[in-house]
Design a protein around this motif. Structure first.
Motif, PDB file in Angstrom:
ATOM      1  N   ILE A  89      -7.418 -12.614   1.413  1.00 60.41           N
ATOM      2  CA  ILE A  89      -7.730 -11.847   0.414  1.00 60.41           C
ATOM      3  C   ILE A  89      -8.582 -12.355  -0.883  1.00 60.41           C
ATOM      4  N   GLY A  90      -8.403 -13.556  -1.234  1.00 63.37           N
ATOM      5  CA  GLY A  90      -9.108 -14.446  -2.097  1.00 63.37           C
ATOM      6  C   GLY A  90     -10.546 -14.824  -1.435  1.00 63.37           C
ATOM      7  N   LEU A  91     -10.429 -15.282  -0.268  1.00 62.43           N
ATOM      8  CA  LEU A  91     -11.689 -15.503   0.484  1.00 62.43           C
ATOM      9  C   LEU A  91     -12.715 -14.317   0.453  1.00 62.43           C
ATOM     10  N   LEU A  92     -12.175 -13.185   0.853  1.00 65.14           N
ATOM     11  CA  LEU A  92     -12.945 -12.036   0.924  1.00 65.14           C
ATOM     12  C   LEU A  92     -13.352 -11.441  -0.507  1.00 65.14           C
ATOM     13  N   ASP A 101     -13.792  -7.008  -6.330  1.00 67.76           N
ATOM     14  CA  ASP A 101     -13.356  -8.051  -7.257  1.00 67.76           C
ATOM     15  C   ASP A 101     -12.651  -7.296  -8.342  1.00 67.76           C
ATOM     16  N   ALA A 102     -13.251  -6.218  -8.887  1.00 69.26           N
ATOM     17  CA  ALA A 102     -12.789  -5.385 -10.003  1.00 69.26           C
ATOM     18  C   ALA A 102     -11.396  -4.683  -9.511  1.00 69.26           C
ATOM     19  N   VAL A 103     -11.338  -4.133  -8.379  1.00 66.95           N
ATOM     20  CA  VAL A 103     -10.126  -3.415  -7.742  1.00 66.95           C
ATOM     21  C   VAL A 103      -9.125  -4.745  -7.889  1.00 66.95           C
ATOM     22  N   PHE A 104      -9.380  -5.925  -7.228  1.00 70.41           N
ATOM     23  CA  PHE A 104      -8.411  -6.863  -7.189  1.00 70.41           C
ATOM     24  C   PHE A 104      -7.782  -7.323  -8.477  1.00 70.41           C
ATOM     25  N   VAL A 141       4.659 -10.052  -1.773  1.00 69.22           N
ATOM     26  CA  VAL A 141       4.795 -10.290  -3.183  1.00 69.22           C
ATOM     27  C   VAL A 141       3.881 -11.410  -3.479  1.00 69.22           C
ATOM     28  N   GLY A 142       4.183 -12.612  -2.796  1.00 73.10           N
ATOM     29  CA  GLY A 142       3.671 -13.916  -3.262  1.00 73.10           C
ATOM     30  C   GLY A 142       2.418 -14.356  -3.041  1.00 73.10           C
ATOM     31  N   TRP A 143       1.385 -13.631  -2.522  1.00 75.45           N
ATOM     32  CA  TRP A 143       0.110 -13.762  -1.988  1.00 75.45           C
ATOM     33  C   TRP A 143      -0.706 -14.083  -3.256  1.00 75.45           C
ATOM     34  N   VAL A 144      -0.206 -13.463  -4.622  1.00 72.92           N
ATOM     35  CA  VAL A 144      -1.175 -13.244  -5.548  1.00 72.92           C
ATOM     36  C   VAL A 144      -1.718 -14.709  -6.055  1.00 72.92           C
TER      37      VAL A 144
END
Lengths: 268, 323, 312
Positions: A89-92, A101-104, A141-144
């Motif tokens: 997710i972070g990569l994309l 990015d804003a949604v993220f 949950v823990g991917w953030v």
């Protein structure tokens, strides 16, 4: 000058001990962890049973050693799945930016308002208790933090000359990401992952204690402590020693994480 | 003129992992009432360290020896409480960068009045009046509204004025100023220097001004002490030293200085490498870069000695420079 | 007053945050595999019962209508009835919430009382023995699970020494405090470790700041330099991190309440999971998220109060 500090050395030694117990518990454990011994019920620590026995006469040392494998597995899986999901997710997000990015950003703001343990418990409540469901819950949950780390790293690397050069040369995005960004993003993610495993051990044993994680008779440190909690005043060793194992494993992971951060010059 | 502040043979070494660094090496100077002493040198020459050593503001790992005498009293042997009263009370200090030297989260008024609380027994009303008086003294108009403002609401020049006001709060007899104008643009620089000079003349203070800028010395100071590699090269009246430098380093500095009226006063460059402080030179520290170097310079360390009335130099070529 | 505007703006932000939390809880409950009704009723429920509950929960309506109904009801504090206890969910939450809030308040107070002085002592003696000892103790605290600390404190201070009750909440305010002290201490330790670690680093950073040297050069007393110039500025760097830890604190409260049989939100949540009391779990998740977002708001206000540069 980065070097092997006493703290890092201690961390590595503790980790090595946990790994050894997880790898070959049968060689180390004096007894079968599930064998009842009705001649020694709730026996205090002695030469025969260095950590004592539980109410069924099972050897606490053997059970604690055997539990290392489960708890290490919990630590690993509770780190790996969030790392893969969050990393991707972070990569994309970092690469594409813009509205993604804003949604993220909004999504991260939202996720952090839910207490981590409460959210995991919510998932486990719906999916049912058990380790597999714990892994699913933690992955959701823990991917953030991993996504945030990876995004930040991608943003930094995107500015760098070699990535710009790669773009000018018309390299495809996957190639640039794989060849240049991923290797650079590895260090902070690795450091965080090691520290995260200390937290995962705490989480796994807490869920086990609450009855939501590993299910008896699986020997897991949290479950072992829960087994002995009603005898804590009379036979404290039943819960005490598995707890010591958790603390030592936790210290092992966090000292190693701190030491790695210094070695790899990662700002925590 | 009796010296208020007398420094003798001041030596500061920093113990580091790579060995001792000799930041200041046997420096002596004195300053008296109504006098402005300029301490000039390149960065790393030990001028700022010397200044901070006077009120013992150096970090714990600094080793300070020699003598610092405040009106005959040994500062290096003072009790913590006596030292606290000396700092700010008798010796005020102004730092280089007002943005980082002022606490960003406290109003300017509080940063002035806390000095007054530390050194006077004025009540709250009198402190406020004194704070306004101080702002007026350093040329900050509209004092009352300024007192409740924070450093980030001040311009660079105003911040430096505020810091001077804070340093002056308890009427110190000596003001130590560590490159007070380096962070400011040239016009503001002149204003601040004129302010400092005016305060010395008006209040009869002594001022030690650290700078790397000979122009600042020329404009503001009565006496000058030139430092190189932690050592004192030359001291004397500004007019005399500028007219007839008796140390090869001073001479080189003056030669490299831009002419009168030049606005750009960025430091002069002398060819060669800056000296190493971890391995002090056996002879003269300036020898490797010196145009007048001679064999003795690399073997014998020159001693600071009188070369003219009120002028001393530590240079083997001092006599030649006089000619 | 630009700061007033900032304040109002920050306050208004809470509205969309609450809305998003509500939507998130709704979506989570619907997205997860398995349908809620059979999860609640178990495998042996008759079709008639299932249909009745489905209608009762409004699950036969469109998703949009369900969301709207959920949000309007939630805004009015209506989370339906508890399936296991047959009382309004809100009544259960309202009974449990003050208990948990008191527990968290006690834990926070204790954590700050422990961490502030120790962080200072550690930073002022950086890398000498007091610092190393303090950090070692907190490293152990940070690596110890909350339930384990709780069990040990419970056994030693309630079981063996008999200084404190073994659990429960008591009847009067003084009894509440007495009952919550051990759980509060249990919960405070990991929080204290986090505060200590961050504040120590912040104090070390501030100690090298020029304004601290300038404060010393002004001849201020050591206590004034340390409290007004060092502590205050170090706190600014720490407050945000502390605020971010509130979620973990609430998570820890869930476990602590289970260990000490404290009738708070956490124990209600665990009990409800084993009772498959879905509406209660949903409501609690929402309430806890709202609490965290309120904590973030308070954090921002404290930050603004400490740091005049915020909001201008």
């Amino acid at each position: 000058m980065p070097r092997l500090t006493p703290a890092l050395l201690l961390g590595l030694v503790l980790l090595g001990a946990v790994l050894l117990a997880a790898a070959v518990p049968d060689w180390l454990a004096p007894y079968d962890p599930l064998a009842f011994d009705f001649t020694a019920l709730s026996a205090a620590p002695s030469a025969a049973h260095p950590f004592g026995t539980d109410q069924f006469g099972r050897d606490i040392l053997s059970r604690t050693l055997h539990a290392a494998r489960i708890d290490l597995q919990i630590a690993l899986f509770c780190m790996v799945f969030p790392l893969l999901i969050g990393g991707l997710i972070g990569l994309l997000v970092g690469w594409y930016g813009g509205w993604i990015d804003a949604v993220f950003g909004r999504l991260v703001d939202l996720v952090v308002t839910f207490p981590f343990l409460v959210l995991v418990i919510f998932f486990v409540a719906v999916l049912g208790p058990g380790l597999v469901n714990v892994y699913i819950a933690v992955a959701c949950v823990g991917w953030v933090p991993y996504a945030k780390l990876m995004r930040a790293e991608v943003l930094v690397q995107r500015q760098s000359d070699y990535v710009a050069a790669g773009r000018v040369l018309g390299y495809a995005m996957p190639r640039i990401l794989l060849r240049h960004i991923l290797p650079n993003a590895c260090r902070p993610v690795l450091v965080y992952a090691v520290t995260d495993m200390a937290l995962a051990i705490l989480l796994g044993s807490s869920l086990g204690y609450l009855g939501l994680g590993a299910q008896p008779p699986t020997a897991e440190w949290g479950v072992l402590i829960a087994d002995g909690k009603n005898f804590f005043t009379t036979a404290p060793w039943i819960s005490l020693f598995p707890g010591v194992a958790i603390v030592l494993a936790g210290i092992g992971f966090s000292l190693t994480g701190d030491g790695l951060a210094d070695l790899l010059a990662v700002k925590k | 003129m009796t010296a208020l502040l007398q420094i003798r043979d001041l030596t500061v070494t920093f113990a580091t992992r790579h060995g001792a660094v000799h930041a200041v090496d046997g420096v002596s100077f004195a300053v008296g009432r109504g006098e402005v002493l300029g301490l000039v040198g390149e960065s790393g020459s030990g001028k700022s360290v010397s200044l901070r050593a006077i009120t013992r503001l150096l970090p714990d790992f600094a080793r300070v020896s020699g003598q610092v005498a405040w009106q005959g009293e040994d500062v290096l042997a003072m009790s913590p409480e006596r030292l606290r009263r000396l700092r700010g009370g008798q010796i005020g200090m102004v730092f280089q960068e007002p943005m980082s030297a002022l606490n960003p989260v406290l109003p300017i008024g509080l940063q002035i009045t806390e000095s007054l609380i530390a050194h006077t027994d004025l009540d709250a009303r009198a402190r406020r009046a004194r704070a306004l008086e101080l702002l007026d003294l350093v040329g900050i108009a509209a004092g009352p509204s300024r007192l409740s403002q924070f450093p980030h609401e001040f311009s660079g020049g105003m911040r430096q004025r505020a810091m001077i006001a804070i340093a002056l709060a308890a009427n110190p007899a000596v003001l130590l100023a560590d490159e007070p104008t380096t962070a400011l643009d040239v016009t503001i620089q002149d204003q601040i220097l004129r302010l400092l000079r005016g305060l010395v003349d008006e209040l009869g203070m002594a001022l030690v001004l650290v700078t790397h800028d000979l122009g600042v010395i020329a404009e503001t100071c009565d006496r000058v002490a030139v430092m190189y590699a932690g050592r004192l090269c030359e001291t004397g009246d500004v007019a005399a030293v500028f007219a007839r430098p008796r140390h090869a380093y001073t001479a080189a500095l003056l030669q490299a200085m831009p002419g009168e009226g030049t606005r750009d006063r960025k430091l002069l460059t002398i060819p060669g490498q800056a000296p190493r402080l971890d391995a002090p030179a056996i002879g003269c520290a300036f020898a490797p870069r010196c145009a007048l170097v001679r064999p003795i310079c690399t073997t014998d360390r020159p001693v600071l000695q009188p070369v003219a009335p009120r002028q001393s130099s530590a240079c083997h070529a001092a006599a030649d420079l006089a000619a | 007053m630009p700061r007033l505007g900032w304040l109002v703006g920050r306050l208004l932000q809470i509205v969309p945050t609450f809305l998003l939390i509500g939507i998130a809880v709704f979506v989570l409950a619907r997205l997860l595999p398995g349908d809620a009704v059979s999860a609640m009723l178990g495998d042996r429920a008759s079709d008639a019962t299932i249909n009745r509950l489905t209608a009762e929960l409004g699950l036969n309506r469109s998703l949009g209508a369900q969301l709207l109904a959920f949000l309007t009801a939630a805004a009015q504090g209506d989370f339906g009835a508890s399936l296991s206890r047959h009382v309004p969910v809100m009544r259960l939450v309202a009974e449990a919430l003050p208990v948990t809030l008191s527990l968290v308040a006690i834990a926070t107070t204790l954590a700050l009382a422990i961490a502030l002085p120790l962080a200072f002592i550690a930073a002022l003696n950086a890398n000498r023995w007091p610092d190393i000892a303090i950090r070692a103790v907190f490293q152990v605290g940070l690596s110890s699970p909350v339930f384990y600390i709780g069990l040990i404190l419970l056994t030693v201070f309630a079981g063996w020494l008999g200084w404190f009750p073994v659990g429960g909440y008591g009847e009067s305010v003084s009894e509440h405090l007495y009952h919550l002290f051990l759980p509060g201490l249990t919960l405070s330790l990991s929080f204290a470790a986090v505060v200590m670690r961050n504040l120590r680093a912040a104090v070390l950073a501030v100690l090298t700041a020029e304004y601290v040297d300038f404060a010393r050069a002004k001849g201020l007393a050591r206590s004034v330099v340390l409290l007004r110039h060092v502590l205050r500025n170090a706190l600014i760097a720490t407050v945000t991190l502390v605020g971010l830890h509130v979620g973990a604190l609430l998570g820890g409260a869930v476990i602590t309440e289970t260990v000490f049989a404290v009738p708070g939100v956490g124990r209600l949540m665990i009990d409800s999971i084993f009772a498959r009391d879905y509406p209660v779990i949903q409501a609690l998740t929402l309430v806890l998220a709202v609490l965290v977002s309120l904590a973030f708001l308070v954090t921002d206000f404290v930050q603004m109060w400490l740091d005049p540069r915020v909001g201008r």
